[in-house]
Design a protein around this motif. Structure first.
Motif, PDB file in Angstrom:
ATOM      1  N   GLU A 253     -20.708  34.267  55.056  1.00  0.00           N
ATOM      2  CA  GLU A 253     -21.698  34.939  54.765  1.00  0.00           C
ATOM      3  C   GLU A 253     -21.793  35.644  54.056  1.00  0.00           C
ATOM      4  OE1 GLU A 253     -23.727  37.250  57.926  1.00  0.00           O
ATOM      5  OE2 GLU A 253     -22.667  35.335  59.657  1.00  0.00           O
ATOM      6  N   VAL A 254     -21.671  36.876  53.308  1.00  0.00           N
ATOM      7  CA  VAL A 254     -21.149  37.231  51.347  1.00  0.00           C
ATOM      8  C   VAL A 254     -20.403  36.702  50.876  1.00  0.00           C
ATOM      9  CG1 VAL A 254     -20.993  39.800  53.886  1.00  0.00           C
ATOM     10  CG2 VAL A 254     -18.876  38.586  52.551  1.00  0.00           C
ATOM     11  N   ASN A 255     -20.010  35.195  51.147  1.00  0.00           N
ATOM     12  CA  ASN A 255     -19.263  35.181  49.612  1.00  0.00           C
ATOM     13  C   ASN A 255     -20.202  33.692  49.671  1.00  0.00           C
ATOM     14  OD1 ASN A 255     -16.644  35.932  49.170  1.00  0.00           O
ATOM     15  ND2 ASN A 255     -16.815  36.310  51.094  1.00  0.00           N
ATOM     16  N   PRO A 256     -21.234  33.298  48.802  1.00  0.00           N
ATOM     17  CA  PRO A 256     -21.522  31.844  48.846  1.00  0.00           C
ATOM     18  C   PRO A 256     -21.333  31.263  48.107  1.00  0.00           C
ATOM     19  CG  PRO A 256     -22.080  34.126  47.161  1.00  0.00           C
ATOM     20  CD  PRO A 256     -21.620  34.597  47.883  1.00  0.00           C
ATOM     21  N   GLN A 257     -19.898  30.903  47.539  1.00  0.00           N
ATOM     22  CA  GLN A 257     -19.232  30.176  46.529  1.00  0.00           C
ATOM     23  C   GLN A 257     -18.650  29.119  47.768  1.00  0.00           C
ATOM     24  OE1 GLN A 257     -19.022  33.458  46.835  1.00  0.00           O
ATOM     25  NE2 GLN A 257     -16.597  33.624  46.423  1.00  0.00           N
ATOM     26  N   LEU A 258     -18.151  30.196  48.920  1.00  0.00           N
ATOM     27  CA  LEU A 258     -17.383  29.405  50.335  1.00  0.00           C
ATOM     28  C   LEU A 258     -18.929  28.544  50.924  1.00  0.00           C
ATOM     29  CD1 LEU A 258     -15.408  28.858  51.572  1.00  0.00           C
ATOM     30  CD2 LEU A 258     -15.310  31.038  53.382  1.00  0.00           C
ATOM     31  N   LYS A 259     -18.025  26.970  51.321  1.00  0.00           N
ATOM     32  CA  LYS A 259     -19.544  26.151  52.135  1.00  0.00           C
ATOM     33  C   LYS A 259     -18.767  25.594  53.030  1.00  0.00           C
ATOM     34  CE  LYS A 259     -21.908  26.419  47.519  1.00  0.00           C
ATOM     35  NZ  LYS A 259     -23.250  27.654  47.719  1.00  0.00           N
ATOM     36  N   PHE A 260     -17.793  25.919  53.168  1.00  0.00           N
ATOM     37  CA  PHE A 260     -17.489  25.427  54.595  1.00  0.00           C
ATOM     38  C   PHE A 260     -16.299  25.671  54.756  1.00  0.00           C
ATOM     39  CE2 PHE A 260     -14.661  21.960  57.346  1.00  0.00           C
ATOM     40  CZ  PHE A 260     -14.671  22.576  57.844  1.00  0.00           C
ATOM     41  N   HIS A 261     -15.486  26.159  56.134  1.00  0.00           N
ATOM     42  CA  HIS A 261     -14.467  26.637  56.633  1.00  0.00           C
ATOM     43  C   HIS A 261     -14.539  26.397  58.388  1.00  0.00           C
ATOM     44  CE1 HIS A 261     -17.130  29.447  58.454  1.00  0.00           C
ATOM     45  NE2 HIS A 261     -16.147  29.843  59.080  1.00  0.00           N
ATOM     46  N   ASN A 262     -13.040  25.825  58.638  1.00  0.00           N
ATOM     47  CA  ASN A 262     -12.756  25.645  60.444  1.00  0.00           C
ATOM     48  C   ASN A 262     -11.197  25.957  60.436  1.00  0.00           C
ATOM     49  OD1 ASN A 262     -10.838  23.501  61.570  1.00  0.00           O
ATOM     50  ND2 ASN A 262     -12.710  22.965  62.156  1.00  0.00           N
ATOM     51  N   ALA A 263     -11.231  26.060  61.817  1.00  0.00           N
ATOM     52  CA  ALA A 263      -9.552  26.903  61.603  1.00  0.00           C
ATOM     53  C   ALA A 263      -9.325  26.175  63.430  1.00  0.00           C
ATOM     54  CB  ALA A 263     -10.196  28.264  62.531  1.00  0.00           C
ATOM     55  N   GLN A 264      -9.350  24.662  63.475  1.00  0.00           N
ATOM     56  CA  GLN A 264      -8.514  24.002  64.131  1.00  0.00           C
ATOM     57  C   GLN A 264      -7.160  23.609  62.613  1.00  0.00           C
ATOM     58  OE1 GLN A 264     -12.088  22.232  64.861  1.00  0.00           O
ATOM     59  NE2 GLN A 264     -10.484  22.196  67.280  1.00  0.00           N
ATOM     60  N   ARG A 265      -6.265  22.673  63.934  1.00  0.00           N
ATOM     61  CA  ARG A 265      -4.704  22.090  62.679  1.00  0.00           C
ATOM     62  C   ARG A 265      -5.517  20.140  62.167  1.00  0.00           C
ATOM     63  NH1 ARG A 265      -4.609  26.331  64.135  1.00  0.00           N
ATOM     64  NH2 ARG A 265      -5.575  26.553  61.793  1.00  0.00           N
ATOM     65  N   GLY A 266      -5.097  20.385  61.951  1.00  0.00           N
ATOM     66  CA  GLY A 266      -5.315  18.912  61.464  1.00  0.00           C
ATOM     67  C   GLY A 266      -4.718  19.278  60.121  1.00  0.00           C
ATOM     68  N   TYR A 267      -5.557  17.644  58.765  1.00  0.00           N
ATOM     69  CA  TYR A 267      -5.201  17.103  57.373  1.00  0.00           C
ATOM     70  C   TYR A 267      -6.203  17.486  57.023  1.00  0.00           C
ATOM     71  CZ  TYR A 267      -4.848  12.478  59.668  1.00  0.00           C
ATOM     72  OH  TYR A 267      -5.188  11.629  59.816  1.00  0.00           O
ATOM     73  N   VAL A 268      -6.288  16.355  55.495  1.00  0.00           N
ATOM     74  CA  VAL A 268      -7.228  16.315  54.409  1.00  0.00           C
ATOM     75  C   VAL A 268      -6.823  14.517  53.751  1.00  0.00           C
ATOM     76  CG1 VAL A 268      -8.359  16.596  52.784  1.00  0.00           C
ATOM     77  CG2 VAL A 268      -7.997  18.537  54.030  1.00  0.00           C
ATOM     78  N   MET A 269      -8.265  14.070  54.123  1.00  0.00           N
ATOM     79  CA  MET A 269      -8.054  13.181  53.513  1.00  0.00           C
ATOM     80  C   MET A 269      -9.688  12.924  52.490  1.00  0.00           C
ATOM     81  SD  MET A 269      -5.807  10.429  54.653  1.00  0.00           S
ATOM     82  CE  MET A 269      -6.285   9.056  54.160  1.00  0.00           C
ATOM     83  N   CYS A 270      -8.331  12.023  51.062  1.00  0.00           N
ATOM     84  CA  CYS A 270      -9.435  12.187  49.953  1.00  0.00           C
ATOM     85  C   CYS A 270      -8.995  10.936  49.416  1.00  0.00           C
ATOM     86  CB  CYS A 270      -8.517  13.163  48.264  1.00  0.00           C
ATOM     87  SG  CYS A 270      -8.738  14.783  48.957  1.00  0.00           S
TER      88      CYS A 270
END
Length: 531
Positions: free
Chosen positions: A472-489
């Motif tokens: 809410e106080v950092n407009p440059q941060l667009k998404f967050h989540n705190a589960q486990r996993g990985y990222v696919m690009c």
């Protein structure tokens, strides 16, 4: 006892040791002459490929293939004699090895824990190959590797995974099994492949005591044998083995491969630098022994060349960074959540040589996308939603001058098509990078995707209330989540799509994976958009 009788006794004891470890034919393979059946190769008492296989550091004409012989991985000596062993290897153009295009013999040496690193070359660009190892009568599993497109070659797209932070005690590696099924072109592992802490039954989480689903073998790591056994315990996990067998990995480290929050010759307990250098040297050797790295990364004393570059055709310039080995010590005692006025001091994160190397890469790059694959968050987040300002001092935010140098260089040379890939935070983040995160400008300099952990932190939750307040106080941060996993690009010339894959739980086996969020960025416009 006569000298000849003593000699015969020593030979008999040596023969018994080899018979116990490998079987009857070992006595010939290890250069001892006895009156015994003569066979061409040793017969292992138990399967020697307990730690799996891996490929890594692909190029346009090849890659590294890796294994380590360890019939009894957690025992002293890991079930191997103090002798070199021949290991055969094969590269197939198909998974059944109907067309074997390369084969050879490597030496598994005791000086390197009987690890094997084969640098395969002479292959065709931008296509899959399969590989396997043979030792004595034993054959490894089959692995799949990929060569890269040649420099400048037209490459329409590439699909790869980002993963790391796999604390063995805090969860199962279900994410690795899911990642393996995706068969990406490669995997970028940002670090924290192992954790160095002692075995702990109870983990004191922020929510209270939690019983770990599994436990480390042994105490905190200091010796080469300590580190070898820890890597062995991690690599015996079959889900992790599946992820390695599915695709080649580009690996870098963060801190837990050696010690929590280490930088340069500084570590958190104040150990004298010469003593910590010895620990660092042993940890680096064990890291090399267990990663699919080229000989150029072989440690020299307490130093290791780990930053390197891979260019994928005309599409992607991948710069793998080392943000630990050349960094200035953290300020204010490296304490979490403590406001600190010393972050603007003269300091280094990459070091002058690595920074210059990166600048030269960006300056001469003509690919569509430029990527910095590294460990610690670059995004400038105020982590105190109240009146104060609190930063993560072990991230780029604790090093204001190096961060400004980095982003100014990216702004000048990155052609507004730079994506930074990060880990370490045990959360998913996606955001836009500005020189001053507290007062972001109109146009971002680059985009950052932070991949969550494979298991570190336990099950987690979808949205942490404290992180929601930070967003809410950092407009440059667009998404967050705190589960486990990985990222696919999934990267093409038209767009970069990042898919955050999350697990509902890792505290027991059989967690369910889902696509939690997809975000897109276009070349020349580092503004995040929903997919």
């Amino acid at each position: 006892m006569s000298p000849s009788q003593a000699r015969n006794l020593r030979l008999d004891l040596s023969r018994r040791h080899l018979l116990k470890a490998f079987g009857a034919s070992a006595v010939t393979a290890f250069g001892l002459s006895f009156t015994a059946p003569l066979l061409a190769a040793p017969v292992f008492a138990t399967y020697p490929f307990q730690l799996g296989i891996a490929s890594g550091d692909p190029s346009s004409d090849g890659f590294v293939i890796w294994t380590r012989l360890a019939p009894d991985p957690l025992a002293m000596g890991y079930g191997m004699p103090a002798a070199a062993v021949e290991v055969e290897w094969e590269i197939g153009a198909d998974s059944r090895f109907g067309d074997v295009v390369r084969r050879g013999t490597a030496i598994a040496r005791p000086e390197l824990g009987h690890a094997v690193h084969v640098e395969v070359d002479g292959l065709q660009p931008n296509r899959p190959y399969w590989y396997r190892f043979i030792a004595g009568r034993e054959r490894s599993a089959t692995g799949r590797a990929m060569t890269l497109a040649g420099v400048g070659q037209q490459l329409e797209s590439v699909r790869f995974a980002v993963a790391g932070c796999q604390q063995y005690e805090q969860g199962y590696y279900t994410a690795h099994r899911h990642l393996a099924a995706q068969q990406p072109d490669f995997v970028f592992c940002y670090g924290d492949y192992i954790y160095e802490n002692r075995s702990t039954r109870v983990w004191n989480s922020s929510a209270g005591p939690v019983e770990n689903p599994r436990q480390h073998f042994g105490d905190e790591l200091y010796s080469i044998d300590d580190y070898r056994r820890r890597y062995s315990q991690y690599k015996m996990d079959v889900d992790l083995q599946a992820a390695h067998a599915a695709a080649p990995w580009f690996v870098t480290w963060d801190d837990h491969e050696i010690d929590n929050n280490w930088v340069d010759l500084n570590e958190q307990d104040g150990t004298p630098a010469p003593i910590f250098a010895l620990r660092r040297q042993m940890a680096m050797q064990a890291y090399y022994e267990h990663m699919p790295l080229r000989a150029s990364s072989l440690p020299v004393g307490p130093a290791m060349q780990l930053y390197r570059r891979a260019v994928l055709g005309n599409l992607l310039d991948l710069n793998l960074l080392d943000t630990r080995q050349y960094r200035t010590d953290q300020v204010c005692g490296d304490r979490w959540g403590v406001p600190c006025d010393e972050t603007r001091r003269a300091a280094e994160v990459l070091g002058e040589r690595q920074h210059a190397w990166l600048a030269n890469n960006l300056r001469r790059s003509d690919t569509k996308w430029k990527t910095l694959a590294q460990q610690i968050m670059v995004m400038d987040l105020d982590r105190d939603p109240g009146d104060g300002v609190t930063e993560n001092l072990d991230s780029w935010a604790g090093y204001r001058q190096p961060r400004e140098r980095l982003l100014k260089m990216v702004r000048e040379l990155g052609q507004a098509s730079t994506v930074i890939l990060t880990g370490d935070e045990h959360q998913n983040f996606a955001g836009e990078l500005h020189l001053d995160g507290k007062n972001p400008g109109d146009t971002p300099i680059a985009t950052e995707f932070v991949a969550t952990s494979i298991s570190s932190g336990g099950d987690g939750v979808d949205q942490r209330s404290d992180t929601s307040a930070i967003q809410e106080v950092n407009p440059q941060l667009k998404f967050h989540n705190a589960q486990r996993g990985y990222v696919m690009c999934d990267v093409s010339h038209e767009r970069w799509l990042t898919d955050f894959i999350t697990l509902d739980q890792v505290s027991t086996r059989g967690g369910t994976a889902r696509s939690r969020k997809k975000l897109v960025v276009e070349p020349g416009n580092p503004v995040l958009q929903p997919a």
